[in-house]
Design an enzyme around this catalytic site. Structure first.
Site, PDB file in Angstrom:
ATOM      1  N   ASP A  35      -2.641  -7.373  -5.198  1.00 51.21           N
ATOM      2  CA  ASP A  35      -2.493  -6.256  -4.258  1.00 51.21           C
ATOM      3  C   ASP A  35      -2.754  -4.929  -4.959  1.00 51.21           C
ATOM      4  O   ASP A  35      -3.337  -4.005  -4.386  1.00 51.21           O
ATOM      5  CB  ASP A  35      -1.078  -6.244  -3.664  1.00 51.21           C
ATOM      6  CG  ASP A  35      -0.845  -7.406  -2.713  1.00 51.21           C
ATOM      7  OD1 ASP A  35      -1.812  -8.126  -2.413  1.00 51.21           O
ATOM      8  OD2 ASP A  35       0.304  -7.584  -2.276  1.00 51.21           O
ATOM      9  N   ASP A  39      -5.411  -2.165  -3.944  1.00 54.58           N
ATOM     10  CA  ASP A  39      -5.004  -0.788  -3.652  1.00 54.58           C
ATOM     11  C   ASP A  39      -5.805   0.209  -4.485  1.00 54.58           C
ATOM     12  O   ASP A  39      -6.151   1.302  -4.013  1.00 54.58           O
ATOM     13  CB  ASP A  39      -3.508  -0.602  -3.933  1.00 54.58           C
ATOM     14  CG  ASP A  39      -2.628  -1.306  -2.911  1.00 54.58           C
ATOM     15  OD1 ASP A  39      -3.152  -1.678  -1.841  1.00 54.58           O
ATOM     16  OD2 ASP A  39      -1.437  -1.495  -3.195  1.00 54.58           O
ATOM     17  N   SER A  77      -0.018  -1.414   9.340  1.00 53.74           N
ATOM     18  CA  SER A  77       0.246  -1.528   7.906  1.00 53.74           C
ATOM     19  C   SER A  77       0.882  -0.225   7.433  1.00 53.74           C
ATOM     20  O   SER A  77       0.771   0.803   8.099  1.00 53.74           O
ATOM     21  CB  SER A  77      -1.058  -1.759   7.135  1.00 53.74           C
ATOM     22  OG  SER A  77      -1.644  -2.990   7.474  1.00 53.74           O
ATOM     23  N   LYS A 110      11.131  -4.062   0.002  1.00 53.30           N
ATOM     24  CA  LYS A 110       9.824  -4.489   0.518  1.00 53.30           C
ATOM     25  C   LYS A 110       9.587  -5.919   0.021  1.00 53.30           C
ATOM     26  O   LYS A 110       9.229  -6.137  -1.133  1.00 53.30           O
ATOM     27  CB  LYS A 110       8.704  -3.563   0.049  1.00 53.30           C
ATOM     28  CG  LYS A 110       7.358  -3.900   0.684  1.00 53.30           C
ATOM     29  CD  LYS A 110       6.272  -2.925   0.250  1.00 53.30           C
ATOM     30  CE  LYS A 110       4.959  -3.260   0.955  1.00 53.30           C
ATOM     31  NZ  LYS A 110       4.477  -4.620   0.670  1.00 53.30           N
ATOM     32  N   ARG A 131       0.784 -11.692  11.666  1.00 50.19           N
ATOM     33  CA  ARG A 131       0.208 -10.371  11.915  1.00 50.19           C
ATOM     34  C   ARG A 131      -1.275 -10.466  12.243  1.00 50.19           C
ATOM     35  O   ARG A 131      -1.768  -9.759  13.115  1.00 50.19           O
ATOM     36  CB  ARG A 131       0.389  -9.483  10.682  1.00 50.19           C
ATOM     37  CG  ARG A 131      -0.227  -8.108  10.853  1.00 50.19           C
ATOM     38  CD  ARG A 131      -0.173  -7.302   9.553  1.00 50.19           C
ATOM     39  NE  ARG A 131      -0.726  -5.977   9.771  1.00 50.19           N
ATOM     40  CZ  ARG A 131      -2.021  -5.679   9.745  1.00 50.19           C
ATOM     41  NH1 ARG A 131      -2.898  -6.631   9.505  1.00 50.19           N
ATOM     42  NH2 ARG A 131      -2.443  -4.444   9.957  1.00 50.19           N
ATOM     43  N   LYS A 280      11.789   4.577   5.847  1.00 50.53           N
ATOM     44  CA  LYS A 280      11.581   4.846   7.268  1.00 50.53           C
ATOM     45  C   LYS A 280      12.497   5.984   7.701  1.00 50.53           C
ATOM     46  O   LYS A 280      13.669   6.052   7.283  1.00 50.53           O
ATOM     47  CB  LYS A 280      11.923   3.603   8.112  1.00 50.53           C
ATOM     48  CG  LYS A 280      11.099   2.366   7.799  1.00 50.53           C
ATOM     49  CD  LYS A 280      11.627   1.166   8.570  1.00 50.53           C
ATOM     50  CE  LYS A 280      10.919  -0.110   8.174  1.00 50.53           C
ATOM     51  NZ  LYS A 280      11.549  -1.310   8.767  1.00 50.53           N
ATOM     52  N   LYS A 304       5.613   1.605  -3.598  1.00 52.14           N
ATOM     53  CA  LYS A 304       5.353   0.393  -4.373  1.00 52.14           C
ATOM     54  C   LYS A 304       5.862   0.557  -5.804  1.00 52.14           C
ATOM     55  O   LYS A 304       5.908   1.657  -6.352  1.00 52.14           O
ATOM     56  CB  LYS A 304       3.850   0.075  -4.389  1.00 52.14           C
ATOM     57  CG  LYS A 304       3.228  -0.121  -3.005  1.00 52.14           C
ATOM     58  CD  LYS A 304       3.608  -1.459  -2.397  1.00 52.14           C
ATOM     59  CE  LYS A 304       2.799  -2.596  -2.951  1.00 52.14           C
ATOM     60  NZ  LYS A 304       1.388  -2.589  -2.544  1.00 52.14           N
TER      61      LYS A 304
END
Length: 658
Positions: A35, A39, A77, A110, A131, A280, A304
């Site tokens: 990932d 990214d 996302s 996460k 998803r 959030k 992250k």
């Protein structure tokens, strides 16, 4: 060296790469890159003016083996941030969009798993969907119904659609991979791949056998209103849905950063994989006002964990000559920041490593800084390779420099190493002398590399024994070398005339015989006269000395010049026994790793030996304790896995009575 391609050409190549890797990730659940690497490609693409929404749509495609289902709400996302600066920037931007109102953020783990959307009606689970591409997913109701964490019935009788993450435990991943390895089957790369592969099984029995888990973290639709996101979490938990309990409300960047840092330190304690923190806005009304960009919510973001990988471009490869004459290629890359450190160079070890990577000049490479913190190139992205790129070759480069070289193949690993095959090489001599004067060997301070080079150029040093024959005149001939520097150098050389036998052996730079092997040889055979005469059998009788080490040792001393060098060192040095000041660690074995605050690693190891302890290079069941500083890496994980006691620096000093 190949030509530099233009920004537009580079942008186009990266776009194709992102499309390919997005397809591998979302459609096949079989990603070729991490990932973090993905990214990094996205970030570079955006820096070149690319709009990521146009490249990958909203995430990928769906597979044909399961029934497709169109989501009733679009599945977004998260955008990503990676450091404090980006966190503060996002908060400032969010506060501005929220018209400077006082904001509260909910921090959540996460989870690194597979996103699922579940629908309840009249208290019954009627549908579960992956998803997919954000608009269409795969119906996996038959499999989600096998997850023990997910209730089939809930007390709420209205319509409810919730979002969660299916995940599989770290130990379950290890167990399943061990079984697949024994059966000759391909292992799963990580927990997410296993969770995704499991959910897409047609046989739901497999899901129950693999012990899949899930957390629910958001509501897409419910026939009631909530003021805050926290209220949603509490309510979902009250009706029996599995909510991760480790969320927290925070109002400031510093407190969010504290939660984030604390989770980095503790993430190995959890049974599931975590790759960051989701932030959030707590106020649901403000969330609605802020809305979404083309691909992500404005009211939430993924913070992250520090990237252990990044992409860069290989610009050049240079060659270092080691103290044994071994040639080590070094990759020079465009500067890239990984885990807070700027990386510009990384070792390639040998030609075998270059061949494994299929490395060409100008390649886009994936650089990793993990475990023991040493950066390395782990793979090349061949789809971004320039046309007519020249392949990297250590032998070709050295021969172009007019150097005679030879190769050596390791009988166990098959790795090929190259060596200078000349009786005298200045760079090799510099490396040999610098190793001999280092703290780990003779500890002659004040002799930097430039000084050593000048002494060699003047003809004052032709081997390491010449160090002890240097005088004030030799140093005075060096331009800019003042009297104080001369006095310091002569004092350090005088102090180095008293050494333990193991340090003299180590100073020779025998291939495969490092500091630890030298200690074992000296401990077993403490008579200096015996050292050059040790037979292969005698060497192999020493614990930790293998055939390759014994062969290198015997080959070294079969050369009369090397034996003479050893004799010259003995004529200059008074040998003393190793100082053992106590027995606190007698009979115990320790491993030192990471960065300590008040001690170097070498100093810590010497303190262990001074108390009768033994130092090992790797953690095993025989290890008494791991002495771990910052960035301890893989050795720390191994110690936890084996149940080995772990000491921080404070505990270590306490055991020493300091």
């Amino acid at each position: 060296m190949t030509r530099d391609i233009g920004a537009q050409e580079r942008k186009s190549a990266i776009e194709q790469s992102i499309r390919y890797h997005s397809w591998r990730y979302h459609t096949l659940d079989d990603p070729e890159i991490s990932d973090q690497t993905y990214d990094a490609l996205v970030k570079e693409y955006q820096s070149l003016g690319g709009v990521i929404f146009d490249v990958v749509g909203v995430g990928g495609m769906v597979v044909d083996s399961l029934k497709k289902y169109t989501h009733l709400e679009k599945q977004w996302s998260f955008d990503n941030i990676y450091n404090t600066k980006e966190l503060k920037s996002w908060i400032e931007k969010t506060e501005k969009l929220a018209k400077e109102r006082e904001l509260v953020y909910v921090c959540e783990h996460k989870i690194d798993g597979l996103k699922i959307v579940m629908e309840y009606e009249k208290g019954l689970l009627i549908r579960a969907v992956t998803r997919g591409d954000g608009a269409v997913g795969e119906d996996v109701t038959h499999n989600v119904s096998q997850i023990r964490d997910i209730p089939k019935n809930i007390p709420y009788q209205g319509k409810l659609r919730v979002v969660g993450e299916a995940w599989i435990g770290k130990q379950d991943l290890l167990d399943i991979n061990a079984k697949r390895r024994n059966q000759g089957e391909q292992e799963y790369a990580n927990s997410r791949n296993l969770a995704a592969g499991t959910l897409r099984q047609l046989d739901s029995v497999v899901v129950r056998e693999r012990n899949l888990h899930a957390f629910v973290y958001d509501i897409n639709f419910v026939e009631m209103d909530f003021i805050t996101h926290t209220e949603e979490l509490v309510w979902m938990q009250s009706i029996g849905l599995p909510v991760n309990p480790y969320y927290r409300e925070e109002s400031f960047a510093d407190s969010i950063e504290s939660y984030y840092r604390d989770l980095i330190e503790k993430r190995n304690q959890y049974t599931y994989d975590i790759d960051g923190v989701v932030l959030k806005l707590n106020n649901k009304k403000i969330c609605t006002e802020l809305g979404y960009t083309a691909r992500a919510p404005r009211f939430a973001i993924a913070y992250k964990f520090p990237a252990e990988q990044a992409t860069s471009i290989l610009r050049d490869v240079t060659i270092q000559v080691g103290r044994t004459g071994i040639l080590t290629p070094v990759a020079h890359i465009d500067p890239v920041t990984i885990m807070g450190a700027t990386i510009r160079r990384t070792t390639l070890h040998n030609q075998s490593e270059i061949d494994r990577l299929d490395l060409h000049y100008g390649d886009t490479v994936v650089v990793e800084r993990a475990g023991d913190v040493i950066p390395k190139i782990v793979r090349v992205l061949p789809e971004l390779r320039q046309k007519n790129a020249k392949r990297c070759s250590l032998p070709e480069y050295m021969r172009s420099q007019g150097k005679n070289i030879r190769s050596e193949i390791d009988q166990n690993s098959g790795l090929v190493s190259w060596y200078i095959d000349e009786p005298f090489d200045t760079e090799q001599l510099v490396r040999s002398v610098m190793y001999a004067v280092s703290r780990e060997v003779f500890d002659i301070r004040g002799l930097g590399e430039e000084t050593v080079k000048k002494l060699i150029d003047q003809g004052n040093i032709s081997d390491i024994a010449d160090l002890f024959e240097l005088n004030e005149v030799d140093f005075a001939e060096i331009e800019g070398f003042k009297q104080k520097s001369i006095d310091n150098a002569m004092s350090a050389i005088h102090a180095a005339r008293t050494q333990t036998l193991d340090r003299i052996i180590a100073a020779l730079g025998i291939h495969h015989i490092g500091a630890e092997a030298s200690r074992k040889i000296a401990d077993t055979y403490p008579d200096p006269k015996k050292i050059p005469e040790l037979s292969t059998g005698e060497l192999l009788s020493i614990e930790g000395v293998g055939e390759g080490m014994a062969e290198s040792y015997r080959e070294y001393f079969s050369d009369q010049e090397h034996s003479h060098l050893f004799e010259r060192l003995l004529s200059h040095i008074t040998i003393v026994k190793k100082s053992v000041v106590g027995q606190k660690f007698l009979g115990n074995t320790y491993v030192v790793t990471g960065t300590l605050q008040s001690l170097s690693r070498v100093q810590a190891e010497e303190l262990v030996r001074a108390q009768g302890g033994t130092i090992a290079s790797s953690v095993s069941k025989k290890t008494t304790a791991l002495i771990a500083g910052e960035n301890a890496g893989s050795k720390l994980e191994k110690a936890r896995e084996l149940g080995v006691e772990i000491w921080d620096e404070s505990r270590f000093l306490s055991e020493l009575g300091r």
